[in-house]
Design a protein around this motif. Structure first.
Motif, short mmCIF file in Angstrom:
data_model
loop_
_atom_site.label_atom_id
_atom_site.label_comp_id
_atom_site.label_asym_id
_atom_site.label_seq_id
_atom_site.Cartn_x
_atom_site.Cartn_y
_atom_site.Cartn_z
N THR A 196 -15.65 135.06 45.97
CA THR A 196 -17.10 135.07 45.88
C THR A 196 -17.51 135.27 44.43
O THR A 196 -17.07 136.21 43.77
CB THR A 196 -17.70 136.21 46.74
N ILE A 197 -18.34 134.36 43.94
CA ILE A 197 -18.86 134.44 42.58
C ILE A 197 -20.34 134.76 42.65
O ILE A 197 -21.11 134.03 43.29
CB ILE A 197 -18.63 133.13 41.81
N ALA A 198 -20.75 135.86 42.01
CA ALA A 198 -22.16 136.20 41.91
C ALA A 198 -22.69 135.62 40.60
O ALA A 198 -22.08 135.80 39.53
CB ALA A 198 -22.35 137.72 41.93
N ALA A 199 -23.81 134.92 40.67
CA ALA A 199 -24.35 134.23 39.51
C ALA A 199 -25.86 134.42 39.46
O ALA A 199 -26.48 134.88 40.42
CB ALA A 199 -24.00 132.74 39.58
N ILE A 200 -26.45 134.06 38.33
CA ILE A 200 -27.89 134.26 38.16
C ILE A 200 -28.46 133.11 37.33
O ILE A 200 -27.79 132.56 36.45
CB ILE A 200 -28.18 135.62 37.47
N GLU A 201 -29.70 132.76 37.62
CA GLU A 201 -30.37 131.71 36.86
C GLU A 201 -30.68 132.23 35.45
O GLU A 201 -31.32 133.26 35.29
CB GLU A 201 -31.65 131.29 37.56
N ALA A 202 -30.22 131.50 34.46
CA ALA A 202 -30.46 131.88 33.06
C ALA A 202 -30.31 130.63 32.21
O ALA A 202 -29.21 130.35 31.71
CB ALA A 202 -29.48 132.96 32.61
N PRO A 203 -31.40 129.85 32.04
CA PRO A 203 -31.31 128.63 31.24
C PRO A 203 -30.72 128.89 29.85
O PRO A 203 -29.98 128.08 29.32
CB PRO A 203 -32.76 128.16 31.16
N GLU A 204 -31.06 130.06 29.27
CA GLU A 204 -30.49 130.46 28.00
C GLU A 204 -30.17 131.94 28.07
O GLU A 204 -30.97 132.73 28.59
CB GLU A 204 -31.46 130.21 26.83
N GLN A 244 -22.49 132.52 35.69
CA GLN A 244 -21.66 133.37 36.54
C GLN A 244 -21.53 134.76 35.93
O GLN A 244 -21.37 134.90 34.72
CB GLN A 244 -20.28 132.72 36.70
N GLY A 245 -21.58 135.79 36.79
CA GLY A 245 -21.51 137.15 36.29
C GLY A 245 -20.26 137.90 36.68
O GLY A 245 -19.73 138.69 35.89
N VAL A 246 -19.74 137.65 37.87
CA VAL A 246 -18.57 138.39 38.33
C VAL A 246 -17.89 137.60 39.45
O VAL A 246 -18.54 136.89 40.22
CB VAL A 246 -18.96 139.80 38.82
N LEU A 274 -30.96 140.98 31.92
CA LEU A 274 -30.46 139.84 32.70
C LEU A 274 -29.40 140.29 33.70
O LEU A 274 -29.52 140.09 34.91
CB LEU A 274 -29.89 138.78 31.77
N TRP A 275 -28.33 140.90 33.19
CA TRP A 275 -27.22 141.24 34.07
C TRP A 275 -27.56 142.41 34.99
O TRP A 275 -26.99 142.52 36.08
CB TRP A 275 -25.97 141.54 33.23
N GLY A 276 -28.53 143.23 34.59
CA GLY A 276 -28.99 144.29 35.47
C GLY A 276 -29.72 143.76 36.68
O GLY A 276 -29.98 144.50 37.63
N SER A 277 -30.06 142.48 36.67
CA SER A 277 -30.70 141.85 37.83
C SER A 277 -29.68 141.17 38.74
O SER A 277 -30.04 140.56 39.74
CB SER A 277 -31.73 140.80 37.36
N LEU A 278 -28.40 141.28 38.40
CA LEU A 278 -27.35 140.67 39.21
C LEU A 278 -26.29 141.67 39.64
O LEU A 278 -25.89 141.71 40.81
CB LEU A 278 -26.67 139.53 38.45
N LEU A 279 -25.84 142.51 38.69
CA LEU A 279 -24.68 143.33 38.96
C LEU A 279 -24.90 144.39 40.04
O LEU A 279 -23.97 144.68 40.82
CB LEU A 279 -24.17 143.96 37.66
N PRO A 280 -26.10 145.00 40.16
CA PRO A 280 -26.28 145.90 41.31
C PRO A 280 -26.09 145.19 42.64
O PRO A 280 -25.52 145.76 43.59
CB PRO A 280 -27.73 146.40 41.13
N ALA A 281 -26.55 143.96 42.74
CA ALA A 281 -26.37 143.19 43.98
C ALA A 281 -24.89 142.89 44.22
O ALA A 281 -24.41 142.94 45.36
CB ALA A 281 -27.18 141.90 43.93
#
Length: 209
Positions: free
Chosen positions: A114-122, A178-180, A131-138
């Motif tokens: 499972t790859i957790a990812a987030i929208e980030a054009p830049e 991708q974050g993790v 940015l990553w604080g909006s993904l890593l807790p999830a």
């Protein structure tokens, strides 16, 4: 069904599982959906919820990701060997190194990646905590939900040197980062216990450093 764990027990016994991932027992996709449903309750900046979850069960794709991971891990392992070992942590670091070596060998065989990812054009310049604080807790909520369902996970970012190659493999759009990577499987053995940690007084600062 979830395990009868108290909140504190769940939080203190969710470990990185590497050697004890069961590579042969299939994981029902519905369980992974449940874990992601729990993860979606996590906080995100401005409640934007711009996360995405790529769940890989295809054998060939898992094997390909495993190859990228092993390649990246090889470079990491060489760099790790040159670091001084922390005094008093020789045995603990040796155990981590051994389990990490094992995970690199079997990553492509873990039933679910499972790859957790987030929208980030830049990617933002400077501090990227927002940015990553909006993904890593999830992503951590996913790991907790998996633990509650008898599944083990391991938190790793070592595939990211090959993020673009993995994105091409999985058809991930360029504006999604991708974050993790969370390899997920049933675990072998009985259960887990809290890990040894430094005492709270060695890291707690009250009102000033």
């Amino acid at each position: 069904m979830t395990l009868p764990l108290s909140p504190d027990e769940l939080l203190s016994t969710t470990r990185s599982v590497r050697k004890r991932l069961d590579l042969d027992r299939p994981v029902p996709f519905e369980l992974i959906r449940e874990c992601i449903e729990v993860a979606l309750q996590a906080p995100s900046g401005g409640n934007r919820q711009t996360w995405h979850w790529i769940v890989v069960t295809d054998e060939a794709k898992r094997a390909a990701i495993g190859e990228y991971y092993a390649r990246s891990y090889g470079a990491y392992r060489s760099e790790r060997a040159s670091r001084p070992v922390q005094s008093g942590r020789v045995a603990a670091q040796a155990r981590v190194a051994s389990s990490s070596d094992h995970l690199a060998e079997v990553m492509g065989r873990v039933p679910v990646l499972t790859i957790a990812a987030i929208e980030a054009p830049e990617l933002p310049e400077g501090n990227q905590a927002g940015l990553w604080g909006s993904l890593l807790p999830a992503a951590w909520s996913y790991a907790l939900a998996a633990r509650a369902r008898g599944l083990g996970t391991a938190w790793t970012t070592l595939h990211l040197p090959y993020e673009h190659e993995v994105a091409d493999l999985l058809g991930v759009p360029a504006h999604v980062r991708q974050g993790v990577l969370l390899p997920t499987a049933y675990f072998t053995g009985e259960t887990f216990r809290p890990a040894p940690r430094e005492g709270v007084d060695s890291v707690l600062h009250h009102d000033s450093w």
